[in-house]
Design a protein around this motif. Structure first.
Motif, PDB file in Angstrom:
ATOM      1  N   VAL A  88       0.834  -1.203   0.000  1.00 30.08           N
ATOM      2  CA  VAL A  88       0.000   0.000   0.000  1.00 30.08           C
ATOM      3  C   VAL A  88       0.875   1.261   0.000  1.00 30.08           C
ATOM      4  O   VAL A  88       0.596   2.216  -0.736  1.00 30.08           O
ATOM      5  N   LEU A  89       1.937   1.266   0.802  1.00 34.40           N
ATOM      6  CA  LEU A  89       2.818   2.441   0.840  1.00 34.40           C
ATOM      7  C   LEU A  89       3.476   2.675  -0.513  1.00 34.40           C
ATOM      8  O   LEU A  89       3.584   3.817  -0.972  1.00 34.40           O
ATOM      9  N   GLN A  90       3.922   1.604  -1.169  1.00 35.15           N
ATOM     10  CA  GLN A  90       4.527   1.768  -2.489  1.00 35.15           C
ATOM     11  C   GLN A  90       3.490   2.234  -3.513  1.00 35.15           C
ATOM     12  O   GLN A  90       3.772   3.085  -4.349  1.00 35.15           O
ATOM     13  N   ALA A  91       2.279   1.699  -3.429  1.00 31.45           N
ATOM     14  CA  ALA A  91       1.218   2.136  -4.343  1.00 31.45           C
ATOM     15  C   ALA A  91       0.924   3.622  -4.154  1.00 31.45           C
ATOM     16  O   ALA A  91       0.683   4.350  -5.126  1.00 31.45           O
ATOM     17  N   LYS A  92       0.971   4.084  -2.910  1.00 26.58           N
ATOM     18  CA  LYS A  92       0.755   5.513  -2.637  1.00 26.58           C
ATOM     19  C   LYS A  92       1.868   6.337  -3.277  1.00 26.58           C
ATOM     20  O   LYS A  92       1.616   7.354  -3.926  1.00 26.58           O
ATOM     21  N   ARG A  93       3.115   5.889  -3.112  1.00 22.71           N
ATOM     22  CA  ARG A  93       4.241   6.602  -3.730  1.00 22.71           C
ATOM     23  C   ARG A  93       4.107   6.638  -5.245  1.00 22.71           C
ATOM     24  O   ARG A  93       4.474   7.609  -5.892  1.00 22.71           O
ATOM     25  N   ASP A  94       3.578   5.554  -5.819  1.00 25.60           N
ATOM     26  CA  ASP A  94       3.422   5.464  -7.275  1.00 25.60           C
ATOM     27  C   ASP A  94       2.149   6.139  -7.777  1.00 25.60           C
ATOM     28  O   ASP A  94       1.901   6.173  -8.981  1.00 25.60           O
ATOM     29  N   ALA A  97      -2.585   3.994  -5.376  1.00 33.90           N
ATOM     30  CA  ALA A  97      -3.252   3.377  -4.217  1.00 33.90           C
ATOM     31  C   ALA A  97      -4.750   3.628  -4.279  1.00 33.90           C
ATOM     32  O   ALA A  97      -5.188   4.748  -4.547  1.00 33.90           O
ATOM     33  N   PRO A  98      -5.561   2.589  -4.060  1.00 32.19           N
ATOM     34  CA  PRO A  98      -7.015   2.787  -4.019  1.00 32.19           C
ATOM     35  C   PRO A  98      -7.404   3.739  -2.890  1.00 32.19           C
ATOM     36  O   PRO A  98      -6.670   3.895  -1.910  1.00 32.19           O
ATOM     37  N   ALA A  99      -8.559   4.358  -3.019  1.00 35.54           N
ATOM     38  CA  ALA A  99      -9.054   5.285  -2.000  1.00 35.54           C
ATOM     39  C   ALA A  99      -9.094   4.592  -0.641  1.00 35.54           C
ATOM     40  O   ALA A  99      -9.456   3.422  -0.538  1.00 35.54           O
ATOM     41  N   ASN A 100      -8.714   5.288   0.388  1.00 37.20           N
ATOM     42  CA  ASN A 100      -8.730   4.840   1.786  1.00 37.20           C
ATOM     43  C   ASN A 100      -7.722   3.740   2.106  1.00 37.20           C
ATOM     44  O   ASN A 100      -7.651   3.309   3.252  1.00 37.20           O
ATOM     45  N   ALA A 101      -6.969   3.264   1.137  1.00 36.99           N
ATOM     46  CA  ALA A 101      -5.990   2.206   1.415  1.00 36.99           C
ATOM     47  C   ALA A 101      -4.918   2.710   2.373  1.00 36.99           C
ATOM     48  O   ALA A 101      -4.527   1.998   3.303  1.00 36.99           O
ATOM     49  N   LEU A 102      -4.448   3.941   2.166  1.00 45.95           N
ATOM     50  CA  LEU A 102      -3.401   4.479   3.038  1.00 45.95           C
ATOM     51  C   LEU A 102      -3.915   4.650   4.460  1.00 45.95           C
ATOM     52  O   LEU A 102      -3.202   4.334   5.418  1.00 45.95           O
ATOM     53  N   ASP A 103      -5.146   5.116   4.617  1.00 42.57           N
ATOM     54  CA  ASP A 103      -5.710   5.286   5.961  1.00 42.57           C
ATOM     55  C   ASP A 103      -5.756   3.961   6.714  1.00 42.57           C
ATOM     56  O   ASP A 103      -5.434   3.891   7.896  1.00 42.57           O
ATOM     57  N   ALA A 104      -6.136   2.892   6.031  1.00 38.30           N
ATOM     58  CA  ALA A 104      -6.193   1.572   6.669  1.00 38.30           C
ATOM     59  C   ALA A 104      -4.790   1.085   7.031  1.00 38.30           C
ATOM     60  O   ALA A 104      -4.590   0.502   8.098  1.00 38.30           O
ATOM     61  N   ALA A 105      -3.817   1.334   6.167  1.00 38.80           N
ATOM     62  CA  ALA A 105      -2.444   0.919   6.450  1.00 38.80           C
ATOM     63  C   ALA A 105      -1.895   1.678   7.654  1.00 38.80           C
ATOM     64  O   ALA A 105      -1.252   1.093   8.530  1.00 38.80           O
ATOM     65  N   ILE A 106      -2.151   2.972   7.712  1.00 40.19           N
ATOM     66  CA  ILE A 106      -1.680   3.776   8.838  1.00 40.19           C
ATOM     67  C   ILE A 106      -2.334   3.311  10.135  1.00 40.19           C
ATOM     68  O   ILE A 106      -1.665   3.150  11.162  1.00 40.19           O
TER      69      ILE A 106
END
Length: 166
Positions: A88-94, A97-106
């Motif tokens: 998820v973190l790499q997808a965010k950098r790229d 990342a799907p919506a809300n994926a970063l929030d769930a990872a954090i």
């Protein structure tokens, strides 16, 4: 017993406001205290990409150690958190990342493992590991090799963070 001590390991770009670093360290101190430890210092370096981690030092009675090397045939592997933080973190950098994926990872990264440890303690686990930078596969290989067993993992049953599989 002796207190647990945590040491920060921080990499921080000079371009980011120092207030951001202050917020990271304050948040870490809050979680470390919640876990019953003391943030006793650490090391900070300059880097292009911000990174933060903790090294924890403490004492445990020799008869209460949960080794990585104690897995036995017919043991069952339990995961205490969903997988996919690194993806998820790499997808965010790229930027994919799907919506809300970063929030769930954090949220997963901020969750302490205390409740999981307390729940499993009465069962006296034969082996434990943390799934960090080497991912599940890397840690499973280490556990299997050190224990002299073969781990069989059913990928269909693995819990994943929202957006990790996408």
């Amino acid at each position: 017993g002796a207190p647990l001590l945590a040491l920060s390991v921080t990499a921080f770009p000079e371009e980011l406001p120092v207030e951001v670093l202050g917020a990271v360290l304050a948040g870490a101190d809050e979680r470390v205290r919640e876990a019953g430890a003391i943030l006793a210092g650490g090391h900070t370096i300059r880097d292009d990409e911000p990174k933060y981690g903790l090294a924890v030092v403490g004492l445990v009675h020799p008869e209460r150690i949960w080794p990585k090397s104690g897995a036995r045939p017919d043991d069952v592997l339990f995961l205490t958190k969903p997988l996919g933080t690194g993806i998820v973190l790499q997808a965010k950098r790229d930027g994919v990342a799907p919506a809300n994926a970063l929030d769930a990872a954090i949220a997963s990264m901020l969750a302490l493992n205390r409740a999981a440890a307390d729940a499993i303690r009465p069962f006296e686990p034969s082996a434990v590991t943390d799934v960090t930078g080497f991912g599940l596969l890397g840690h499973a290989v280490e556990m299997a090799e050190r224990s002299g067993v073969r781990l069989v993992v059913d990928a269909e049953t693995l819990p994943a963070l929202p957006g990790a599989l996408e």
